[in-house]
Design a protein around this motif. Structure first.
Motif, PDB file in Angstrom:
ATOM      1  N   ALA A  85       0.762  -1.296   0.033  1.00  0.00           N
ATOM      2  CA  ALA A  85      -0.059   0.234   0.098  1.00  0.00           C
ATOM      3  C   ALA A  85       0.973   1.155  -0.102  1.00  0.00           C
ATOM      4  O   ALA A  85       0.412   2.463  -0.616  1.00  0.00           O
ATOM      5  CB  ALA A  85      -0.930   0.098   1.286  1.00  0.00           C
TER       6      ALA A  85
ATOM      7  N   GLY B  85      -4.147   0.152   3.138  1.00  0.00           N
ATOM      8  CA  GLY B  85      -4.063  -1.244   3.331  1.00  0.00           C
ATOM      9  C   GLY B  85      -4.521  -1.795   4.578  1.00  0.00           C
ATOM     10  O   GLY B  85      -4.611  -2.877   4.815  1.00  0.00           O
TER      11      GLY B  85
ATOM     12  N   SER C 154       1.362  -7.440  -0.632  1.00  0.00           N
ATOM     13  CA  SER C 154       0.189  -6.858  -0.334  1.00  0.00           C
ATOM     14  C   SER C 154      -0.112  -6.893   1.133  1.00  0.00           C
ATOM     15  O   SER C 154       0.210  -7.653   1.876  1.00  0.00           O
ATOM     16  CB  SER C 154      -0.900  -7.515  -1.216  1.00  0.00           C
ATOM     17  N   PRO C 155      -1.218  -5.807   1.507  1.00  0.00           N
ATOM     18  CA  PRO C 155      -1.562  -6.042   2.781  1.00  0.00           C
ATOM     19  C   PRO C 155      -1.982  -7.327   3.501  1.00  0.00           C
ATOM     20  O   PRO C 155      -1.572  -7.463   4.488  1.00  0.00           O
ATOM     21  CB  PRO C 155      -2.752  -4.714   2.869  1.00  0.00           C
TER      22      PRO C 155
END
Length: 296
Positions: A10, A42, A16-17
Motif C-alpha cells: 500500500a 491497506g 500486499s496488505p
C-alpha cells in the motif's frame, strides 16, 4: 514476538496488505502493526485477513507520516488508529499531492542523469499503489539494468545529496499530532536517529517534540546500535514517554537486512513493548475488530 513498525505494498513494501498479514501470522507474531507511509489504504485488508486467518493475533492499525523538518527526516508513527478522521484524511491528501510533485521532479532528474524516462502512471499500475517513492524508483532502475541492485540506485542517484534526490515538504508536526489523536491513535517518533541529531544533542529536541503532544519514542530500530537504543529509551523515560520497537520491515528485495519481529542488533522484539508500553498508552483494552478498519 511482536512488531510495531512494518510496511506493505500500500506504500513501499513488497507484499500486499493481505500477504503482509499472512507473513506476520506465518512468523507467529502475537502483535503486529502495519504502518504504511502516508496512507491507511491497506489497513482494512490487513485487519480482515488477521481476523479471518488468525483471530488470536492482535493487529495494530497504524500510519507513518512524513513531517516537515529542517534536517534529516522526521517520520511520525500513529499507532492504534480506530478511524480515519477528517483531519488525518486532510494530512494524507496534502502529503499525497506533495509526493506526486516530488516524484515528477525525481523522474525528470533521473531522465537527465541516465537518459531513461519514468512514467508515474505506469509505476503506480505496476506496483499497485498511489504511494510511489524512492524504493519504487530504485526497483525500476534495477529491473531496467541501470543499476545492479536497488541499493546501488540509492548510493548513486536517489540518496540524500545524490543527483536525483528531491526532498519532501512534509506535514506540520502539530497538525499531524492532532490528526493522529483525532483518529484515536497514539503519536510516536519513528527512528529518531533519522533526525540527524547526535545523541548528545537530541535530548532537548525530544523534550520539545514531547511537549507538542508526541507520546512515544521508537528507541529500537534496525538503524541504531543496541547501546544507542538504550540511550534513547533512557531519554524517553526522563520525559515520561513510552518506548516502542520495530523492524521497519518492507519485504523481500526491499531493505532485505530488516526482518519482521526483529530490531536493533537483529534482536527479537520483546512482548514488553506491547504489554508494558503501547497497550497501556492505548487504554489497556484494545480490540482492532471494533475499529472502522475491520471488515467481516
Amino acid at each position: 514476538m511482536i512488531d510495531l513498525h512494518s510496511h506493505s505494498a500500500a506504500s513501499d513494501g513488497a507484499r500486499s496488505p493481505a500477504d503482509s498479514a499472512r507473513y506476520a501470522i506465518e512468523k507467529k507474531l502475537r502483535v503486529w502493526a502495519l504502518t504504511d507511509h502516508d496512507t491507511v489504504d491497506g489497513l482494512r485488508e490487513a485487519a480482515s485477513t488477521c481476523a479471518a486467518e488468525c483471530p488470536g493475533m492482535v493487529f495494530v492499525p497504524g500510519i507513518e507520516l512524513n513531517i516537515a523538518w529542517p534536517s534529516g527526516e522526521f517520520h511520525l508513527l500513529g499507532l492504534g488508529l480506530k478511524r480515519c478522521s477528517e483531519e488525518l484524511r486532510a494530512s494524507i491528501d496534502y502529503l499525497a499531492s506533495d509526493r506526486r510533485e516530488r516524484n515528477g521532479r525525481m523522474a525528470d532528474l533521473i531522465e537527465k542523469a541516465v537518459g531513461v524516462k519514468f512514467d508515474l502512471d505506469e509505476m503506480e499500475a505496476k506496483f499497485r499503489t498511489r504511494q510511489i517513492g524512492r524504493p519504487h524508483f530504485a526497483r525500476m532502475m534495477a529491473e531496467r539494468g541501470l543499476v545492479k541492485r536497488p541499493q546501488e540506485a540509492f548510493d548513486r542517484y536517489l540518496g540524500s545529496g545524490r543527483p536525483c534526490y528531491v526532498g519532501h515538504a512534509g506535514e506540520d508536526l502539530d497538525t499531524a499530532v492532532a490528526a493522529i489523536k483525532s483518529s484515536g491513535g497514539i503519536p510516536v517518533i519513528a527512528h529518531p536517529k533519522s533526525l540527524y541529531i547526535s545523541l548528545n544533542k537530541i535530548e532537548p529536541v525530544i523534550e520539545d517534540i514531547h511537549r507538542r503532544g508526541v507520546m512515544g519514542l521508537e528507541a529500537y530500530h534496525p538503524c541504531v546500535r543496541i547501546n544507542e537504543g538504550a540511550r534513547l529509551e533512557e531519554i524517553a523515560r526522563k520525559f515520561g514517554m513510552f518506548v516502542t520497537a520495530g523492524s521497519d520491515f518492507h519485504g523481500k528485495g526491499v531493505r532485505a537486512d530488516r526482518h519482521l519481529g526483529f530490531t536493533a542488533g537483529d534482536l527479537m522484539i520483546k512482548d514488553r513493548f506491547w504489554d508494558e508500553e503501547l497497550l497501556p498508552a492505548l487504554g489497556g483494552d484494545f480490540d482492532y475488530r471494533l475499529t472502522e478498519f475491520f471488515e467481516k
